[in-house]
Design a protein around this motif. Structure first.
Motif, mmCIF file in Angstrom:
data_model
loop_
_atom_site.group_PDB
_atom_site.id
_atom_site.type_symbol
_atom_site.label_atom_id
_atom_site.label_comp_id
_atom_site.label_asym_id
_atom_site.label_seq_id
_atom_site.Cartn_x
_atom_site.Cartn_y
_atom_site.Cartn_z
ATOM 1 N N ASN A 1 -37.627 5.472 -37.440
ATOM 2 C CA ASN A 1 -36.184 5.241 -37.504
ATOM 3 C C ASN A 1 -35.466 6.499 -37.041
ATOM 4 O O ASN A 1 -36.108 7.462 -36.597
ATOM 5 C CB ASN A 1 -35.745 4.835 -38.920
ATOM 6 N N GLN B 1 -42.868 5.372 -41.014
ATOM 7 C CA GLN B 1 -41.504 4.866 -40.894
ATOM 8 C C GLN B 1 -40.900 5.388 -39.606
ATOM 9 O O GLN B 1 -40.768 6.594 -39.405
ATOM 10 C CB GLN B 1 -40.651 5.351 -42.079
ATOM 11 N N SER C 1 -43.172 0.494 -40.518
ATOM 12 C CA SER C 1 -41.819 0.028 -40.797
ATOM 13 C C SER C 1 -40.875 0.583 -39.745
ATOM 14 O O SER C 1 -40.761 1.800 -39.596
ATOM 15 C CB SER C 1 -41.380 0.490 -42.198
#
Length: 428
Positions: A299, A297, A318
């Motif tokens: 982010n 992930q 992601s």
């Protein structure tokens, strides 16, 4: 206004109702809304339909246009009016749902497994129970396509756990629950807890990854042809005998499949004898909790860039909320196992780099990024499913049009729209 109404799910974004000052909201305050929903649900039932998505445009004069949207088999159900995952290949499932257990040729039963002790314990606790015959057990094995382990045969040889045998006697059912340590399924209700028995929408399932560390007692699978579900813990979690254990497990160990998770299982006891005796302990070591490097992930709170996600084992990438410069996908080009990519709007420096990810089976992007891929003819043809990330409340028809463009690349049925026009103004 746009939403979705089904037999059990309603997404109807009407303005909130407020009760008169001094009292709480009453049923009659929202009765008109409830009645309208009920009329639609009744019509769905009469038409043999599960749900309907809609968009309604109503002018101040009362002129109304109603769009009814039907995705048939081309999209999974969502909560609102927008199509959920688009199914590009009929019958396809994500890679974790295709994964079979690794062989465990050296696995043996636990030392606690003792059919004789198990029989004696159960007969002492259930001296009046009706057990299954050899023929009934053989019929269950034929139905399941697998031989039942000796301990499970002993269990059902003592009690076949049929309601008919208890004569609706709830006390008898409670005695069986206490004796066996679970809400025991009837012999006729045993089932194989394989991947198909644990369905999950593409949008969520594509984000999972199978992971079985070398010290795991249970393989981190969605399901297995060697998991025989025989009971429930009373809270919706299935209890099963495991014939395909992990590297540190035992054949015939007892595991639990949580209803709150789509993948993996917990070890409860080394054997059915141990489980019934109440000596088993929950193994809270969830090997799915840290799925990196298979799942990454990127982010503002997790990985600080695409480079940090690069690994030969990477399967799922992601890209979430990002405050820096848009990211390049070049670092993950060529990774052999990358199959899922999701990206929030504006996070990609060049959406056309997606065309270089030739192993993708699931892709989720915002409408702008999908538009770029479609216009360039760069949508990866390896995809089995796709999703459009919707922010805010755009008109559903714009999203449906985009979805139909994607579906057409695979010659899939389009999301249809039925248009109904009328006048809601009172008669003059």
């Amino acid at each position: 206004m746009a939403g979705r109404i089904g037999h059990h799910v309603v997404s109807l974004p009407v303005p909130p109702r407020f009760p008169p000052s001094g009292r709480a909201l009453q049923v009659e305050d929202v009765q008109d809304e409830s009645d309208a929903i009920q009329r639609v649900q009744t019509a769905l039932k009469d038409a043999g339909m599960e749900r309907v998505s809609f968009a309604a445009e109503i002018s101040p004069t009362g002129r109304a246009v109603l769009y009814l949207l039907d995705a048939d088999s081309s999209a999974e159900d969502g909560l609102g009016p927008y199509p959920h995952s688009l199914i590009l290949v009929e019958g396809s499932v994500p890679e974790p749902w295709r994964r079979l257990p690794d062989p465990a040729p050296d696995a043996v039963p636990a030392s606690s497994a003792n059919p004789a002790v198990l029989r004696r314990t159960l007969e002492e606790r259930l001296d009046d129970a009706i057990g299954a015959t050899d023929a009934e057990i053989a019929a269950a094995e034929e139905r399941l396509g697998v031989a039942l382990p000796d301990e499970l045969k002993v269990l059902y040889g003592v009690t076949r756990a049929r309601w008919q045998d208890w004569g609706e006697d709830y006390a008898a059912a409670e005695r069986v629950r206490r004796a066996t340590g679970c809400e025991l399924f009837a012999l006729d209700d045993l089932y194989i807890a394989d991947a198909a028995s644990r369905p999950c929408p593409w949008r969520f399932a594509a984000m999972e990854a199978v992971r079985t560390p070398p010290d795991a007692a249970v393989q981190g699978l969605v399901g297995s042809p060697g998991w025989i579900a025989f009971g429930d813990n009373g809270g919706g979690d299935r209890i099963a005998v495991d014939l395909t254990p992990g590297p540190r497990g035992h054949v015939g160990q007892i595991i639990m499949l949580s209803h709150e998770q789509s993948i993996g299982a917990y070890l409860l006891a080394g054997s059915l004898t141990e489980f019934v005796a109440g000596r088993g302990e929950d193994d809270d070591d969830d090997h799915q909790r840290d799925a990196f490097p298979a799942v990454a992930q990127v982010n503002v709170r997790d990985l600080a860039g695409i480079e940090a996600a690069v690994h030969q084992e990477l399967e799922v990438l992601s890209i979430g909320v990002w405050e820096g410069e848009p990211l390049s996908l070049a670092p993950v080009t060529g990774l052999p196992r990358l199959r899922t990519l999701t990206a929030c709007p504006g996070t990609l420096a060049d959406p056309l780099e997606i065309a270089e990810l030739t192993g993708l089976e699931f892709l989720e992007l915002a409408p702008e990024e999908w538009r770029a891929l479609l216009d360039a003819g760069a949508v990866p043809r390896s995809l089995s499913a796709a999703a459009i990330e919707v922010h805010g409340r755009p008109h559903p028809l714009t999203i449906v049009d985009l979805a139909n463009e994607i579906l057409s690349l695979w010659d899939r049925p389009a999301i249809t729209r039925t248009i109904i026009e009328g006048d809601l103004a009172p008669d003059a």
